[in-house]
Write a protein that holds these residues in place. Structure first.
Motif, PDB file in Angstrom:
ATOM      1  N   ALA A  20     -46.971 -35.093 -51.866  1.00 40.01           N
ATOM      2  CA  ALA A  20     -45.703 -35.755 -51.563  1.00 40.01           C
ATOM      3  C   ALA A  20     -45.507 -35.916 -50.064  1.00 40.01           C
ATOM      4  O   ALA A  20     -45.085 -36.975 -49.585  1.00 40.01           O
ATOM      5  CB  ALA A  20     -44.552 -34.971 -52.162  1.00 40.01           C
ATOM      6  N   ARG A  21     -45.834 -34.875 -49.317  1.00 43.57           N
ATOM      7  CA  ARG A  21     -45.612 -34.950 -47.876  1.00 43.57           C
ATOM      8  C   ARG A  21     -46.643 -35.857 -47.196  1.00 43.57           C
ATOM      9  O   ARG A  21     -46.336 -36.544 -46.236  1.00 43.57           O
ATOM     10  CB  ARG A  21     -45.660 -33.551 -47.282  1.00 43.57           C
ATOM     11  N   SER A  24     -45.492 -39.336 -47.740  1.00 46.07           N
ATOM     12  CA  SER A  24     -44.318 -39.661 -46.928  1.00 46.07           C
ATOM     13  C   SER A  24     -44.695 -39.936 -45.478  1.00 46.07           C
ATOM     14  O   SER A  24     -44.016 -40.701 -44.791  1.00 46.07           O
ATOM     15  CB  SER A  24     -43.316 -38.516 -46.994  1.00 46.07           C
ATOM     16  N   VAL A 169     -43.818 -46.378 -48.581  1.00 48.30           N
ATOM     17  CA  VAL A 169     -43.245 -45.298 -49.371  1.00 48.30           C
ATOM     18  C   VAL A 169     -42.040 -45.837 -50.128  1.00 48.30           C
ATOM     19  O   VAL A 169     -41.133 -46.413 -49.529  1.00 48.30           O
ATOM     20  CB  VAL A 169     -42.823 -44.124 -48.475  1.00 48.30           C
ATOM     21  N   THR A 172     -36.281 -43.393 -52.584  1.00 46.95           N
ATOM     22  CA  THR A 172     -35.839 -42.440 -53.614  1.00 46.95           C
ATOM     23  C   THR A 172     -34.334 -42.539 -53.773  1.00 46.95           C
ATOM     24  O   THR A 172     -33.591 -41.583 -53.538  1.00 46.95           O
ATOM     25  CB  THR A 172     -36.247 -41.011 -53.232  1.00 46.95           C
ATOM     26  N   ALA A 206     -44.515 -37.053 -57.294  1.00 51.07           N
ATOM     27  CA  ALA A 206     -45.017 -36.836 -55.936  1.00 51.07           C
ATOM     28  C   ALA A 206     -46.254 -37.671 -55.671  1.00 51.07           C
ATOM     29  O   ALA A 206     -46.446 -38.189 -54.571  1.00 51.07           O
ATOM     30  CB  ALA A 206     -45.310 -35.361 -55.716  1.00 51.07           C
ATOM     31  N   TYR A 210     -42.970 -40.382 -54.062  1.00 46.71           N
ATOM     32  CA  TYR A 210     -41.546 -40.081 -53.986  1.00 46.71           C
ATOM     33  C   TYR A 210     -41.345 -38.702 -53.372  1.00 46.71           C
ATOM     34  O   TYR A 210     -41.852 -37.705 -53.881  1.00 46.71           O
ATOM     35  CB  TYR A 210     -40.914 -40.134 -55.368  1.00 46.71           C
ATOM     36  N   ALA A 211     -40.599 -38.675 -52.299  1.00 46.04           N
ATOM     37  CA  ALA A 211     -40.283 -37.409 -51.641  1.00 46.04           C
ATOM     38  C   ALA A 211     -39.296 -36.623 -52.498  1.00 46.04           C
ATOM     39  O   ALA A 211     -38.504 -37.202 -53.244  1.00 46.04           O
ATOM     40  CB  ALA A 211     -39.698 -37.662 -50.256  1.00 46.04           C
ATOM     41  N   THR A 213     -36.090 -34.770 -53.807  1.00 44.47           N
ATOM     42  CA  THR A 213     -34.663 -34.912 -53.574  1.00 44.47           C
ATOM     43  C   THR A 213     -33.931 -33.715 -54.163  1.00 44.47           C
ATOM     44  O   THR A 213     -34.536 -32.869 -54.828  1.00 44.47           O
ATOM     45  CB  THR A 213     -34.132 -36.205 -54.199  1.00 44.47           C
ATOM     46  N   GLU A 247     -35.263 -28.046 -46.405  1.00 44.93           N
ATOM     47  CA  GLU A 247     -35.334 -29.498 -46.329  1.00 44.93           C
ATOM     48  C   GLU A 247     -33.998 -30.126 -45.961  1.00 44.93           C
ATOM     49  O   GLU A 247     -33.896 -31.344 -45.830  1.00 44.93           O
ATOM     50  CB  GLU A 247     -35.803 -30.070 -47.667  1.00 44.93           C
TER      51      GLU A 247
END
Length: 691
Positions: A20-21, A24, A169, A172, A206, A210-211, A213, A247
Motif C-alpha cells: 500500500a505504501r 502511494s 493512485v 480513496t 492495498a 488504495y491507501a 483509511t 497515520e
C-alpha cells in the motif's frame, strides 16, 4: 496498514502494508514504453468493424467488405478506445443509453423493423451502428470473436481502479465508484464473514493502490473482535490501533467499543484500563450499553468480583438492562468463590429481568449452573429451592424441565445426606430409578445418612438392609452417619434405643427386615466411642440372638475398645492406661476360631494393645512385622511409626533411631523430622541403624 497483525489469520499483513505504501509513493505503474507497446500491439478484430447504415444477418455477411475495412483502422480510433478505458465515465453512445433503446445502439437502425427490441442478447453481427466504440467494451484482446456470451458481465466505472494505464493512485473517497465498491464489500465481510476473509480483502485493496483509511482500520479492528476468536487477536488489534493514530486518524466510538469487546475475555487488565481511560478522558466517548457489558465481563474474567458486583447493582438500580450471558458469567464467578447466597440473589434479579423458566426467558442451563454451585458447596437451602422449582415440581406451562445428570444428582444426594434431608434424598433416588441407574454403596450410604441425621433410625437401618438385599457389600464407613447420630448427644440411652430397634427387626414378620451387620457394628462402635466397653461386649454377646454373623470389622471395633476405653474421658489425648491385653487375646482367639482373616486394621489395634503395656511391649514389634506381610509393599502407615516412636521416647528406648531411619526409608521424611531431636537425646549415634 497491517503491520504485525496478521499472524492470527495467516495473511502477510506486513507485505500488505508495504504494498500500500509503495503504491502511494509511486505515481506511475506503466511506463511510456509499456504504453507505446500496448498501443502498437492492439487492434480491433476485423469481424467487429461494420460499415454504417447497413443491415447484417447470419445469412448475408460480406467478407470482402469486412476485410476492406481492416486497413482503414486509424490511430484516432485506437486513442479514443484507450481514453475510454482510463476514464471514470462511459463514452458517448454507451451501454446504458443503448440498453434503454433495446438492441438499437444508435437509435438509427436504417429502417430495419425486424429486430426484436426485447431481445437484448441477440448476436452483435445483427446490429447496425456507426459507432464501433460500443463494441470495444465487449471485445476480447485475443483476436477471438467479438460476440459476447449470454449473461456476460459488463465492466463498469466501479471496476475502474485508475491504475490500468497511467498508474495514478486511485482516490480513496466515496466519489470513486471503484473504491466505494471495495469498501462496501469490506464492510459486508466485516459483519458477515471471518477475520481471514476481511484481512484478505484488505490486502487486495492495498494491492490496488488504495491507501488505508479510518474505515479500513475500523473494519480490521472489528474483525479482530470476532466472537469466534475471543481475545486471541488482541495484539493485532492494538497494533492496528496504534498505527491508525500514527497515520493521523482519530479513533471513533466503533473502534473503541471493538477493543472493549476484545478485552471482555482478556486477562490484560492493564491495557484495558489504559484504553478505557483514553476513551473516556481524552476523547470523551462514553461506553454504550454493549460497552458496559464488555467492561463488566472483563471484571469477571480478571477476578475483580467486587468491582463487577458494584457495577452490576448500579446498573440494576438505574434500570439498565444486563445481558443474559453476563448474568451467567456473574453466577459462575460467584460459584468459584463459594458465594452461594450472593449467587441466589443474582438469580432473583435474573428472574425479574428475564422472566421465570415458565416463560421464554431463563433457560434450564442457568438453573443447572446455580444448582451445581449450591450442591458443590452443600448449601441445602439453595439446593432445595432450585430442585423443587425446576426438577421436582416445575411451574405449569414451563417449556422445559431441568434434567440433572448423574453427577449432579450425586452432589444433591450428598447434600441431603449431610443436612439430614431424606425427602430430597428420595427425590434423587426417584430420578435415578427412572433412568435405571444401578445403585451402589455410596447411594445407600447417603440415603441412610439422611435418615440418621434427621433422627429416623429405623429407616436408616432399613436402608442398610435394602443394600444387603441388593447384593451390595458395605464398607467400614457405610454406617458412620448412624454412629454420629447415636453419639452426638453423648447419651448412652440412644445406644439402648438403637439396640431395641435391632431387636424389633428380629421380631418382625417381614422376612426382608433383618439386621445387617453394618448396623450391628454401628451400635458397637457407638458404645466404644462413648467409652462403654462393657455395654459393647454385651451387645456382642447378643449377635446370635440378632441373627448376625460377626466379621473382621466387628472384632476391630472391639480391639479398638480395649485401647480407647482405657483412656480417661477427661483427657482423650493422654497416653492410654494399660489396655486389657487379656481380653484382646481372647477376642483374637475367638476371631481365629470363626475363620476370619485379620486385616491391617486388626494388626494396628493389636499393636496398640501391646505397645501400651507397662513393662513388656515387645509384642508390638512382632505385630509390626506381621502387618508388613499383610500390606502390599510392606508400607505401613506413618501414624503407626509415630505411635512406636512416642512410646520409645517415653521409655528412653535406644531403638528410636532405628525406627526413625525406617521411616525415612519409606519416604516419611516430614514425619521423621519431628523425632530427630528425640533421637539425638535418646539414641547414641553408634546405635542408629543405617542401611
Amino acid at each position: 496498514m497491517l503491520r504485525p497483525a496478521v499472524n492470527a489469520v495467516q495473511v502477510d499483513c506486513q507485505s500488505l502494508l508495504a504494498t500500500a505504501r509503495a503504491v502511494s509513493r509511486r505515481r506511475t505503474v506503466h511506463t511510456a514504453r509499456q504504453l507505446q507497446q500496448n498501443q502498437s500491439n492492439w487492434a480491433p478484430p476485423a469481424s467487429n468493424r461494420r460499415p454504417p447504415n447497413k443491415n447484417y444477418n447470419n445469412n448475408n455477411v460480406d467478407s470482402n467488405n469486412s476485410n476492406s475495412h481492416n486497413s482503414n483502422a486509424n490511430l484516432s480510433d485506437l486513442s479514443e478506445s484507450l481514453a475510454f478505458l482510463t476514464s471514470n465515465r462511459p463514452p458517448p453512445g454507451n451501454r446504458y443509453q443503448s440498453r434503454r433503446n433495446g438492441n438499437n445502439y444508435n437509435n438509427n437502425n436504417g429502417g430495419n423493423r425486424n429486430i426484436n427490441p426485447y431481445n437484448r442478447n441477440r448476436r452483435s453481427d445483427q446490429l447496425e451502428t456507426s459507432d464501433n466504440q460500443s463494441f470495444i467494451r465487449y471485445r476480447p484482446f485475443d483476436g477471438s470473436s467479438s460476440r459476447p456470451s449470454r449473461n456476460q458481465y459488463v465492466p463498469g466505472p466501479e471496476d475502474d481502479h485508475g491504475d490500468a494505464v497511467n498508474g495514478n493512485v486511485p482516490p480513496t473517497t466515496p466519489t470513486n465508484p471503484a473504491y466505494a465498491k471495495m469498501l462496501r464489500k469490506l464492510l459486508d465481510l466485516t459483519n458477515n464473514s471471518t477475520p481471514r476473509e476481511v484481512f484478505t480483502h484488505a490486502k487486495l485493496m492495498a494491492s490496488k493502490g488504495y491507501a488505508p483509511t479510518l474505515e479500513t482500520y475500523s473494519c480490521l479492528i472489528q474483525a479482530c473482535a470476532h466472537p469466534n476468536v475471543g481475545c486471541s487477536m488482541q495484539e493485532t488489534a492494538l497494533s492496528l490501533f496504534e498505527e491508525l493514530k500514527e497515520e493521523g486518524y482519530t479513533p471513533n466510538s466503533t473502534i473503541y467499543h471493538s477493543l472493549l469487546k476484545i478485552f471482555a475475555s482478556s486477562p490484560d487488565y492493564i491495557s484495558m484500563e489504559r484504553i478505557l481511560k483514553e476513551m473516556t478522558g481524552t476523547y470523551g466517548i462514553l461506553p454504550d450499553v454493549e460497552g458496559q457489558q464488555h467492561i463488566l465481563r472483563h471484571y469477571l474474567t480478571t477476578g475483580q468480583l467486587e468491582r463487577a458486583m458494584e457495577m452490576f447493582y448500579e446498573r440494576r438500580a438505574t434500570g439498565e438492562k444486563v445481558h443474559y450471558n453476563t448474568y451467567m458469567e456473574i453466577i459462575k464467578a460467584l460459584g468459584r468463590v463459594n458465594e452461594v447466597e450472593e449467587a441466589m440473589r443474582v438469580m432473583i434479579e435474573f428472574q425479574k429481568e428475564w422472566g421465570s423458566i415458565a416463560g421464554s426467558g431463563i433457560q434450564p442451563i442457568a438453573w443447572y449452573e446455580l444448582l451445581n454451585i449450591a450442591a458443590s458447596n452443600y448449601h441445602i437451602d439453595g439446593v432445595s429451592y432450585i430442585w423443587k422449582k425446576v426438577v421436582q415440581s416445575p411451574p405449569p406451562g414451563s417449556r422445559t424441565t431441568l434434567n440433572p445428570d448423574d453427577g449432579l444428582c450425586l452432589k444433591v444426594l450428598n447434600t441431603a445426606a449431610r443436612h439430614g434431608n431424606p425427602d430430597l434424598a428420595l427425590e434423587v433416588f426417584r430420578i435415578l430409578t427412572l433412568r435405571n441407574v444401578p445403585f451402589q454403596e455410596h447411594h445407600y450410604a447417603a440415603l441412610s445418612a439422611a435418615y440418621a441425621r434427621s433422627g429416623q433410625l429405623i429407616p436408616a437401618f432399613r436402608a442398610l438392609t435394602l443394600m444387603r438385599n441388593q447384593g451390595i457389600a458395605h464398607t467400614a464407613t457405610t454406617a458412620n452417619a448412624i454412629i454420629e447420630a447415636l453419639t452426638s448427644s453423648g447419651k448412652i440411652e440412644n445406644v439402648d434405643s438403637a439396640y431395641a430397634t435391632l431387636k424389633d427387626f428380629v421380631a418382625s414378620s417381614n422376612d426382608k427386615e433383618v439386621v445387617e451387620v453394618a448396623g450391628f457394628n454401628a451400635v458397637l462402635a457407638a458404645c466404644v466411642k462413648l467409652k462403654d466397653l462393657e455395654r459393647a461386649l454385651g451387645v456382642y454377646t447378643e449377635c446370635a440372638a440378632l441373627s448376625v454373623a460377626p466379621n473382621t470389622e466387628t472384632f476391630n471395633i472391639l480391639f479398638k475398645g480395649c485401647v480407647e476405653c482405657a483412656t480417661p474421658s477427661e483427657t482423650p489425648d493422654a497416653t492410654p492406661t494399660t489396655p486389657n491385653k487379656e481380653l484382646a487375646m481372647f477376642l483374637a482367639n475367638e476371631m481365629k476360631e470363626m475363620g476370619l482373616q485379620p486385616d491391617f486394621v486388626t494388626y494396628e489395634e493389636l499393636l496398640r494393645v501391646s505397645l501400651y503395656q507397662e513393662e513388656d511391649y515387645e509384642d508390638a514389634f512382632v505385630y509390626l512385622e506381621e502387618m508388613k506381610e499383610v500390606i502390599p509393599g510392606g508400607k505401613v502407615r506413618p501414624m503407626v511409626y509415630s505411635w512406636i516412636a512416642q512410646r520409645l521416647e517415653e521409655k528412653g528406648d535406644e531403638r528410636l533411631g532405628m525406627v526413625v531411619e525406617e521411616m525415612k526409608g519409606l519416604g516419611y521424611e516430614e514425619e521423621a523430622k519431628v523425632w530427630e531431636e528425640a533421637v539425638a537425646r535418646v539414641a547414641p549415634p553408634q546405635l542408629i541403624y543405617k542401611d
